[in-house]
Each structure stands twice: as C-alpha cells, then as structure tokens.
Design a protein around this motif. Structure first.
Motif, PDB file in Angstrom:
ATOM      1  N   PHE A  73     -10.123  -7.507  12.809  1.00 45.23           N
ATOM      2  CA  PHE A  73      -9.992  -6.133  12.325  1.00 45.23           C
ATOM      3  C   PHE A  73     -10.030  -6.082  10.800  1.00 45.23           C
ATOM      4  N   PHE A  74      -9.265  -6.943  10.159  1.00 44.19           N
ATOM      5  CA  PHE A  74      -9.256  -6.954   8.693  1.00 44.19           C
ATOM      6  C   PHE A  74     -10.598  -7.440   8.151  1.00 44.19           C
ATOM      7  N   ARG A  75     -11.243  -8.366   8.848  1.00 43.24           N
ATOM      8  CA  ARG A  75     -12.545  -8.850   8.392  1.00 43.24           C
ATOM      9  C   ARG A  75     -13.601  -7.756   8.433  1.00 43.24           C
ATOM     10  N   LYS A  76     -13.509  -6.886   9.420  1.00 42.05           N
ATOM     11  CA  LYS A  76     -14.502  -5.826   9.573  1.00 42.05           C
ATOM     12  C   LYS A  76     -14.156  -4.571   8.794  1.00 42.05           C
ATOM     13  N   ARG A  77     -12.863  -4.234   8.712  1.00 41.47           N
ATOM     14  CA  ARG A  77     -12.466  -2.930   8.192  1.00 41.47           C
ATOM     15  C   ARG A  77     -11.802  -2.970   6.819  1.00 41.47           C
ATOM     16  N   ILE A  78     -11.086  -4.042   6.512  1.00 39.71           N
ATOM     17  CA  ILE A  78     -10.323  -4.080   5.256  1.00 39.71           C
ATOM     18  C   ILE A  78     -10.697  -5.361   4.514  1.00 39.71           C
ATOM     19  N   PHE A  79     -11.989  -5.507   4.232  1.00 42.06           N
ATOM     20  CA  PHE A  79     -12.513  -6.718   3.634  1.00 42.06           C
ATOM     21  C   PHE A  79     -12.638  -6.625   2.116  1.00 42.06           C
ATOM     22  N   TYR A  80     -12.365  -5.466   1.554  1.00 42.51           N
ATOM     23  CA  TYR A  80     -12.477  -5.275   0.112  1.00 42.51           C
ATOM     24  C   TYR A  80     -11.084  -5.191  -0.507  1.00 42.51           C
ATOM     25  N   GLN A  81     -11.009  -5.281  -1.831  1.00 39.80           N
ATOM     26  CA  GLN A  81      -9.722  -5.165  -2.523  1.00 39.80           C
ATOM     27  C   GLN A  81      -9.833  -4.159  -3.651  1.00 39.80           C
ATOM     28  N   GLY A  82      -9.275  -2.974  -3.409  1.00 44.55           N
ATOM     29  CA  GLY A  82      -9.105  -2.027  -4.484  1.00 44.55           C
ATOM     30  C   GLY A  82      -7.824  -2.346  -5.237  1.00 44.55           C
ATOM     31  N   LYS A  83      -7.385  -1.415  -6.077  1.00 44.33           N
ATOM     32  CA  LYS A  83      -6.180  -1.661  -6.873  1.00 44.33           C
ATOM     33  C   LYS A  83      -4.946  -1.819  -5.997  1.00 44.33           C
ATOM     34  N   GLY A  84      -4.872  -1.023  -4.939  1.00 47.90           N
ATOM     35  CA  GLY A  84      -3.699  -1.085  -4.070  1.00 47.90           C
ATOM     36  C   GLY A  84      -3.559  -2.417  -3.364  1.00 47.90           C
ATOM     37  N   TRP A  85      -4.622  -2.860  -2.690  1.00 49.20           N
ATOM     38  CA  TRP A  85      -4.570  -4.131  -1.977  1.00 49.20           C
ATOM     39  C   TRP A  85      -4.425  -5.300  -2.946  1.00 49.20           C
ATOM     40  N   SER A  86      -5.072  -5.181  -4.109  1.00 47.78           N
ATOM     41  CA  SER A  86      -4.947  -6.239  -5.112  1.00 47.78           C
ATOM     42  C   SER A  86      -3.502  -6.380  -5.584  1.00 47.78           C
ATOM     43  N   PHE A  87      -2.839  -5.247  -5.820  1.00 47.09           N
ATOM     44  CA  PHE A  87      -1.438  -5.279  -6.248  1.00 47.09           C
ATOM     45  C   PHE A  87      -0.573  -5.907  -5.162  1.00 47.09           C
ATOM     46  N   LEU A  88      -0.746  -5.478  -3.930  1.00 48.00           N
ATOM     47  CA  LEU A  88       0.059  -6.010  -2.831  1.00 48.00           C
ATOM     48  C   LEU A  88      -0.162  -7.513  -2.664  1.00 48.00           C
ATOM     49  N   SER A  89      -1.423  -7.925  -2.746  1.00 47.01           N
ATOM     50  CA  SER A  89      -1.741  -9.333  -2.579  1.00 47.01           C
ATOM     51  C   SER A  89      -1.110 -10.183  -3.683  1.00 47.01           C
ATOM     52  N   THR A  90      -1.168  -9.683  -4.922  1.00 51.48           N
ATOM     53  CA  THR A  90      -0.623 -10.423  -6.059  1.00 51.48           C
ATOM     54  C   THR A  90       0.887 -10.525  -5.997  1.00 51.48           C
ATOM     55  N   HIS A  91       1.544  -9.483  -5.496  1.00 49.83           N
ATOM     56  CA  HIS A  91       3.010  -9.417  -5.535  1.00 49.83           C
ATOM     57  C   HIS A  91       3.670  -9.716  -4.191  1.00 49.83           C
ATOM     58  N   SER A  92       2.889 -10.118  -3.199  1.00 47.98           N
ATOM     59  CA  SER A  92       3.457 -10.274  -1.855  1.00 47.98           C
ATOM     60  C   SER A  92       4.531 -11.357  -1.799  1.00 47.98           C
ATOM     61  N   PHE A  93       4.342 -12.462  -2.521  1.00 44.82           N
ATOM     62  CA  PHE A  93       5.328 -13.545  -2.445  1.00 44.82           C
ATOM     63  C   PHE A  93       6.656 -13.138  -3.075  1.00 44.82           C
ATOM     64  N   VAL A  94       6.609 -12.503  -4.240  1.00 44.63           N
ATOM     65  CA  VAL A  94       7.859 -12.095  -4.880  1.00 44.63           C
ATOM     66  C   VAL A  94       8.551 -11.000  -4.070  1.00 44.63           C
ATOM     67  N   ILE A  95       7.784 -10.093  -3.476  1.00 43.90           N
ATOM     68  CA  ILE A  95       8.374  -9.068  -2.612  1.00 43.90           C
ATOM     69  C   ILE A  95       9.040  -9.715  -1.409  1.00 43.90           C
ATOM     70  N   TYR A  96       8.387 -10.728  -0.859  1.00 45.58           N
ATOM     71  CA  TYR A  96       8.981 -11.443   0.273  1.00 45.58           C
ATOM     72  C   TYR A  96      10.329 -12.049  -0.118  1.00 45.58           C
ATOM     73  N   ILE A  97      10.414 -12.604  -1.305  1.00 42.67           N
ATOM     74  CA  ILE A  97      11.637 -13.275  -1.737  1.00 42.67           C
ATOM     75  C   ILE A  97      12.785 -12.294  -1.943  1.00 42.67           C
ATOM     76  N   ILE A  98      12.519 -11.141  -2.570  1.00 45.78           N
ATOM     77  CA  ILE A  98      13.600 -10.258  -3.009  1.00 45.78           C
ATOM     78  C   ILE A  98      13.951  -9.157  -2.023  1.00 45.78           C
ATOM     79  N   HIS A  99      13.200  -8.984  -0.942  1.00 42.86           N
ATOM     80  CA  HIS A  99      13.360  -7.756  -0.154  1.00 42.86           C
ATOM     81  C   HIS A  99      14.705  -7.667   0.577  1.00 42.86           C
TER      82      HIS A  99
END
Length: 383
Positions: A307-333
């Motif tokens: 599903f992600f390969r077909k539908r969400i294969f690009y990275q705009g600002k939103g996905w880029s931000f989430l991808s960059t900050h996902s590890f720190v968000i995981y740690i502090i949540h």
C-alpha cells in the motif's frame, strides 16, 4: 526478473525507499496512539467497563500482533546494507552510539518522568529508594533487543566469512509457499512460548521465564514475531522483496488478515474465554489464537508495504518531517503522555473529554519537542 521491478504500477524504481521511511513514520504515530490508549485505560482516563475501554483493548490487541514486529522487519532489511558499507567494527560502533546514549538517558532520566503521576498525585516522595524503584527502559526495550539482534547478525556474518560462504543479492520475489511456511513456524513458536508467557500479558505461565524475557522485551509473548520478522527483513533485502513483491500479494495480505480475524479470532475467544485458555497453555484455542496472530501479522505487513509502495511513495514536507523525527518522537512520547495525563488530572479536567484532550495535546507536543530536541548540537547525529 528485472531487479528494479517493484510491481505493476508503483512509480518508485530506484534510489531511496521513501515508502518505507513513510511506513516507519506512520508506525511511530501508531505507537504514540497505542500508548495513549494504553495509559488512558490503566490510569482511569477512560471509564472502566465502558464501551470505550472495550474498543481500546481491541485496538491494543490488534496493534500488538504486528506494529513492533514491522519495525524489526524494516530494521532487518537495512542492516545488511549498512553492515556492508561500514564494515563490522564501524557498524557496531555507530549502533552503540545511536542506541546506547538514548537508552541510558531514558533509564536514568525519562523513566522518572514516566512515573510522574505517582510523585504528583500519589504524593510519593522523590528519594533514592523511589528513584531506583521506578527505573525502567520504557519503549527503549526495542532499541535494546534490536542491538542484540544486530550483534548476533555480526557474529553470523563473521561465521559465514570464516566458512567462505557468500551471499549474493538476488531479485527473487516471495512465493505463497514461502509465506505459508513462515506463518506455520511463527504460529508454532507463538504456541510454544505462550506455554510460559501467556498472550496479552494475561496471568499464568512461568514467572522465571517471564522475568528473563522481560529483560529484553516488554511483551515476551511476542518474541517470536520480533525474531522472525527481523530475519525476514534480512532475507527481504537479499532477495529485494520490498521492490519485487507483486501488488496482488499485497491485496491478498489484507484479505488474509481480515479473513483470519473473521474466522479464527471469534473461534479462539468463544471457546477459549473460560479460564483464558486462548492466551496460552496446552489448549487448542491457544493454537488457533496463535495461528490467527501469525496470519494477521504476515498479512497486514504484506498489505502495508505494498500500500505504501503504491500510494505513499513520495515525501513532501510532512512525511519528511515525520521520517526525520520519528526516532526522537518514539523515545519521548511516553513521558509526554504521563505529563499530559497528570496535568489534566491536577487541574481536574472534565473526565468526559479527558481522553480527547490527551490526544490533542500529546501528539502536537511530541512533534514540537521532537523538533526542539533535534536542534540541540550533536543530538541530531544520534537521533
């Protein structure tokens, strides 16, 4: 088959797998929601015995079947390439830095924040005794277990090189026979480990085994999932599965997950609810529940990747931000969730709206603090 083939209609053919970055970011948000529901149930934010709690428990149970395992699948996929680029020594050193510092910081500092409610509302004094009693690794068990897997992988590669075995990357798509074999192994492994560690954290089993496995994972009954999917991730890299798995197999994966939930899950609950036999032990309902969980896990992972390969294969600002900050968000949540829930209870926020307020405050706060933390010098190199 062309090594760049990734299905009948996916636009991404080469380069970075942005759809996997996006999937990992989405899973991080799911982890935050999972713990929002968990702590809301067990801190009486949601009224015990209500329909909201029942729905919340179902949400937790379905998540538990796959979401952390998917992290291990993705990690396993990227381990071989990182190992090849850096070499064994640098690879292990990099992982030590990336994993060890956040792990220690969480155990020594954030674990106390995670228990802030007992200090504020329980009026427990902050002493050395209470400090040590509340030390925990929280969500960092994932980092700990992943590091163990990585070290075992390094040992295995060393063993292979000594025996002059080489692994050549191929482009061989998975077959239903392979996946069926994996499902069977996973289901049997679930059944065996739940002789000692019942599913869903339910009572029973062998406390000694639970204590040992609890050193490495918060939910020991799902250890086969984590081991199995990490290994599958390595195989997926060697055979280029994230690119060459057919679109139809992704649709079939969702169908398998839904079908197993309709056919097997009610069977396990209806006949295994007495004395919670479905959760473990020598019971056929435990085997049925284990088979459902294995089918759901494999099916939903197949479906999500395609599903992600077909539908969400690009990275705009939103996905880029989430991808960059996902590890720190995981740690502090989790500490943030604890602070928000405690704060709302202190100001006596209306109980009917407390869960909604917790969600609306926690998620933006995770994003904001995650961004601020990564602006600290040298932190971005780790997180």
């Amino acid at each position: 088959m062309n090594p760049n083939h990734i299905g009948s209609s996916s636009p991404q053919k080469e380069g970075r797998l942005y759809f996997i970055d996006n999937l990992r970011a989405a899973l991080t948000i799911l982890v935050v929601l999972h713990h929002l529901v968990y702590f809301s149930i067990y801190n009486d934010v949601l009224t015990q015995g209500s329909i909201e709690v029942f729905i919340g428990l179902l949400f937790l149970a379905f998540n538990q079947t796959f979401f952390m395992g998917t992290f291990f699948l993705i990690s396993g996929y990227f381990v071989p390439s990182s190992f090849e680029r850096r070499g064994a020594t640098r690879f292990i050193k990099d992982r030590c830095i990336r994993f060890l510092f956040p792990f220690i910081f969480y155990v020594l500092i954030l674990s106390q924040v995670q228990h802030i409610e007992v200090y504020i509302l329980g009026q427990e004094p902050f002493t050395w005794q209470t400090y040590f009693s509340h030390l925990t690794y929280g969500p960092m068990w994932y980092v700990e277990l992943l590091f163990v897997f990585i070290c075992l992988y390094a040992v295995w590669i060393k063993f292979m090189s000594k025996n002059k075995l080489s692994v050549v990357r191929q482009s061989t798509p998975p077959t239903y026979t392979m996946l069926t074999f994996f499902v069977m192994i996973l289901a049997v492994s679930y059944f065996i480990i739940r002789l000692w560690i019942p599913a869903l954290g339910l009572p029973g089993g062998a406390p000694e085994v639970q204590s040992f496995v609890g050193l490495f994972t918060a939910s020991g009954y799902d250890l086969p999932q984590y081991v199995g999917l990490f290994i599958m991730g390595i195989i997926a890299y060697q055979r280029n599965w994230f690119r060459n798995t057919s679109d139809s197999m992704g649709r079939a994966g969702f169908g398998i997950a839904i079908g197993a939930s309709i056919l097997l899950l009610p069977l396990a609950f209806i006949f295994g609810l007495d004395r919670l036999q479905f959760s473990g032990g020598w019971s056929w309902t435990s085997l049925v529940f284990s088979l459902w969980e294995a089918l759901f896990c494999v099916g939903i992972n197949l479906g999500l990747i395609i599903f992600f390969r077909k539908r969400i294969f690009y990275q705009g600002k939103g996905w880029s931000f989430l991808s960059t900050h996902s590890f720190v968000i995981y740690i502090i949540h989790i500490p943030i969730i604890a602070i928000v829930i405690s704060g709302l209870k202190v100001i006596q926020f209306p109980p009917s709206f407390m869960f909604l307020a917790t969600v609306l405050i926690t998620i933006p706060l995770c994003f904001m603090l995650g961004y601020i933390i990564r602006q600290i010098p040298f932190v971005s190199r780790i997180l």
